[in-house]
Design an enzyme around this catalytic site. Structure first.
Site, PDB file in Angstrom:
ATOM      1  N   CYS A   1       0.852  -1.202   0.000  1.00 52.31           N
ATOM      2  CA  CYS A   1       0.000   0.000   0.000  1.00 52.31           C
ATOM      3  C   CYS A   1       0.885   1.248   0.000  1.00 52.31           C
ATOM      4  O   CYS A   1       0.611   2.221  -0.713  1.00 52.31           O
ATOM      5  CB  CYS A   1      -0.906   0.021   1.232  1.00 52.31           C
ATOM      6  SG  CYS A   1      -2.025  -1.375   1.380  1.00 52.31           S
TER       7      CYS A   1
ATOM      8  N   ASP B   1      22.069  -4.708  24.449  1.00 54.65           N
ATOM      9  CA  ASP B   1      22.335  -3.631  25.401  1.00 54.65           C
ATOM     10  C   ASP B   1      22.926  -4.271  26.661  1.00 54.65           C
ATOM     11  O   ASP B   1      22.675  -5.447  26.936  1.00 54.65           O
ATOM     12  CB  ASP B   1      21.022  -2.917  25.724  1.00 54.65           C
ATOM     13  CG  ASP B   1      21.156  -1.950  26.880  1.00 54.65           C
ATOM     14  OD1 ASP B   1      22.059  -1.107  26.841  1.00 54.65           O
ATOM     15  OD2 ASP B   1      20.364  -2.065  27.835  1.00 54.65           O
TER      16      ASP B   1
END
Length: 746
Positions: A24, A431
């Site tokens: 789209c 992290d």
């Protein structure tokens, strides 16, 4: 695409409505770029927004809106609050799809029951026709509208196949209901296929409902980031406090921040002292001391003290605004990936239509006496057997079972694309704080000196001072001593010494808790042995604090963020899977090196700010890696948005979990390899499903077209074609259910 006048270019962003997949976004972008006067345009599918750069040929943005509307989408161009208008439209769309889905299911159930078990009753075709008509042409009208608009632009997608197969099945059934004598006169039964048409619409609407539900939450992460900035603040105007909107702040305004408040803009402290939680920037758990001249940043949280600061950056220039902008850009910068089924449908639809037409024409030419009968039957049979039910179920059923399997293992998967992408991951970025480690400082070393380890008075004095202290490390000492059942004493003259520590008096003797500089200022000698131990502990990644009386040093305390027990195992599992593992942290090099050594990691980077983490992920992607980012804090959100697969720890920040598409509820790193293995097994199942969905078509379509008629007079009955279609769907669902029992331990 117009070239325009370079010195008269304007850029504008527009919310887009109606987009449900990456294809789209491509369609909207291509329509905008095709408009005269538009020099460039792009679509951010993640945020449901488009942008266009245009020259003075574009005098009215309504022209851009009409171009986008022509293919079934819409731009919001003139709303006072475009984001709010977009949210309202999205919510309205969800309610409409929900209503259509419910009614489609309600009407399809009796049609299915009658078609399967009461097909010989006289009124079954008539009742089925009346119930199916609203399902197709009212509740399922968007499929026909979408197919028509795609056809106008020479395109075909799943809407085309759904609209074509259901409408032809319905039209054929209506003819057989109204004029069954046509087939009876030829010695044939007048079959109807209402249940196939209505059930297909109901199933696909259910999928659309799930899509709309997901889309209502797509911007929640950005909204929460924006929510880190307060709406109003207190500023000093001519010596008096005044409350103003954050949007009204100007550079050099003096702003007052009280305990627990969020800092609204970037600036420099002009008066007062406090500690500020800057974990959204650094990810580190220890709050940072702020004194006159210290920098403060929007979105960070003040702790217990009060201070005032001078605004240096406001509005879109603040550090927080940059994080929001980078998260938005990272979410939208991924190359739009056409969904596999849409890709297949783009080829499959015209091929099926071509085969049906060729079949019809062939039979009309060589069919002899019953040419039209055979031509019509075989063409309809081709379209019925090529019904997209199995094709439509191939991916979502496997995804549904895969998501359920993940939930059993405390892995929440919010985005099907991440589950599909995970099997390609060959680099994982972790992290440190809160991901590899627990995310909060604990006392790792408490060395009592001069033989006073058993001196309960010393412990009680230390405990009493830390209970009163506002320093972030004090809580770790309190937790440690409370676990030893230490109780507090009545201390006097408690004083906080900015950037040094605290002091207090007990029984006329002064005691200190603080850093090496505090000890030096009050003439307390550490000695060579203590200094060596201090260096060793610092090299191991610890922060050192001393406890002393005015006469001598009493204790050395080492703080560190505890590495999770599961972290090493998880990293070894990922490496055994052939995945490269990296660690990123905002902490300093020494601490990062100590943690990396403890978990056996070679690849790590210290001192990484949010933008640095995102840049590191991007550099891995540019080198050809498919990257999974695992984090827990606001400072990880840019990197999470940039990564191909984003994974958040369940005990981390809400914003990190919103940006990430996968959440590990347990915050156990060992769930990361499990998630990637689950992805591999799910993708394998999807591929098997697509094989089964197509094998029926590969075999069934030639049979439906009458390939065997010349040899043995066999023509496939449309009813058998419908059964074959149903069998392909059963095969796909059954194969997907096998995932439930799959092992995902490495």
């Amino acid at each position: 695409m117009g070239t325009g006048t370079l010195n008269k270019l304007a850029r504008k962003d527009f919310p887009v409505t109606g987009m449900s997949c990456a294809s789209c976004a491509i369609s909207v972008e291509s329509m905008l770029k095709a408009e005269t006067g538009v020099t460039d345009a792009g679509v951010n599918f993640a945020n449901q927004t488009a942008w266009a750069i245009y020259d003075d040929h574009v005098t009215d943005t309504e022209k851009l809106r009409k171009a986008v509307q022509s293919i079934g989408y819409d731009l919001i161009v003139d709303a006072a609050d475009p984001a709010a208008a977009q949210d309202a439209i999205r919510e309205r769309s969800y309610r409409q799809v929900k209503l259509r889905t419910i009614w489609s299911v309600v009407l399809s159930v009796p049609v299915f029951v009658m078609g399967m078990f009461f097909m010989d009753l006289t009124y079954t075709p008539w009742v089925s026709m009346l119930l199916t008509a609203p399902v197709l042409f009212w509740f399922g009208r968007d499929f026909f509208i979408g197919a028509w608009k795609q056809a106008n632009h020479g395109k075909a997608n799943m809407d085309t196949l759904v609209a074509l197969s259901t409408s032809i099945a319905f039209a054929f059934s209506v003819f057989n209901t109204v004029y069954p004598e046509f087939w009876h006169s030829k010695g044939m039964h007048a079959h109807v296929y209402y249940e196939a048409a209505s059930v297909i619409i109901a199933f696909i609407l259910l999928g659309k409902l799930l899509e709309e539900k997901a889309k209502t939450n797509t911007s929640s992460a950005i909204k929460k980031l924006m929510g880190l900035q307060p709406k109003t603040v207190r500023v000093l105007v001519n010596g008096a406090e005044r409350e103003v909107l954050v949007a009204e702040l100007a550079i050099n305004d003096i702003i007052i921040v009280r305990p627990g408040e969020k800092i609204p803009v970037d600036g420099r402290v002009t008066d007062g002292i406090s500690f500020v939680d800057e974990s959204m920037i650094t990810g580190e758990p220890v709050a940072v001391a702020k004194v006159m001249g210290s920098q403060v940043f929007a979105g960070t949280v003040n702790q217990k003290g009060s201070f005032s600061f001078q605004a240096l950056k406001v509005g879109s220039e603040t550090f927080l605004a940059n994080i929001i902008r980078m998260v938005q850009e990272a979410q939208g910068s991924k190359a739009p990936v056409q969904k596999l089924v849409d890709k297949i449908a783009g080829i499959f639809v015209p091929v099926v239509i071509g085969i049906a037409l060729l079949t019809f024409l062939t039979w009309m030419l060589v069919g002899g006496e019953y040419a039209f009968t055979h031509a019509l039957l075989t063409a309809v049979t081709v379209l019925v057997i090529a019904c997209p039910c199995a094709l439509g179920l191939a991916t979502p059923t496997a995804i549904m079972v895969g998501v359920g399997k993940g939930a059993e293992q405390q892995i929440l998967i919010k985005d099907a694309e991440s589950l599909e992408q995970g099997y390609r991951v060959n680099a994982v970025v972790l992290d440190k704080t809160g991901t590899i480690t627990e995310g909060r400082p604990v006392v790792r070393e408490l060395s009592w000196l001069h033989g006073i380890a058993g001196n309960s008075i010393s412990k009680q004095i230390l405990y009493s001072m830390e209970v009163k202290s506002e320093h972030p490390l004090a809580e770790a000492v309190v937790d440690r001593l409370r676990a030893e059942n230490v109780v507090s004493l009545q201390i006097q003259d408690f004083t906080s010494l900015t950037a040094l520590g605290v002091k207090a008096t007990y029984n006329g003797l002064t005691y200190f808790v603080g850093n090496e500089k505090l000890m030096s200022e009050y003439g307390i000698s550490l000695g060579s042995d203590i200094q060596k131990k201090q260096r060793d502990l610092q090299n191991a990644g610890m922060t050192i604090v001393f406890f002393a009386s005015e006469q001598q040093l009493l204790a050395l305390i080492g703080f560190a963020d505890q590495v999770k027990r599961s972290s090493s195992d998880a990293i070894r599992q990922l490496e055994r899977m052939g995945i490269e593992v990296h660690m990123l942290t905002g902490d300093h090099q020494r601490t990062a090196a100590a943690v990396a050594k403890e978990v056996g990691l070679v690849n790590f980077k210290a001192g990484a700010l949010p933008a640095d983490k995102a840049a590191f992920v991007r550099s891995l992607q540019l080198s050809g890696k498919v990257v999974a980012m695992v984090g827990d804090g606001i400072n990880d959100t840019q990197a999470l948005a940039q990564a191909d697969v984003s994974i958040a720890m369940g005990k981390g920040s809400d914003i990190a979990m919103d940006v990430a598409k996968i959440t590990l509820i347990s915050s156990d790193l060992r769930a990361v390899p499990k998630a990637l293995i689950l992805s591999r097994k799910t993708v394998k199942t999807i591929r098997q499903n697509l094989f089964w969905a197509f094998i029926y078509n590969v075999i069934g379509i030639p049979l439906a077209a009458g390939a065997l008629y010349a040899f043995n007079g066999f023509l496939l009955d449309p009813m058998i074609a419908g059964a074959a279609m149903a069998l392909s769907s059963v095969s796909v669902v059954t194969n997907s259910l096998r995932l439930r029992s799959a092992r995902i331990d490495s």
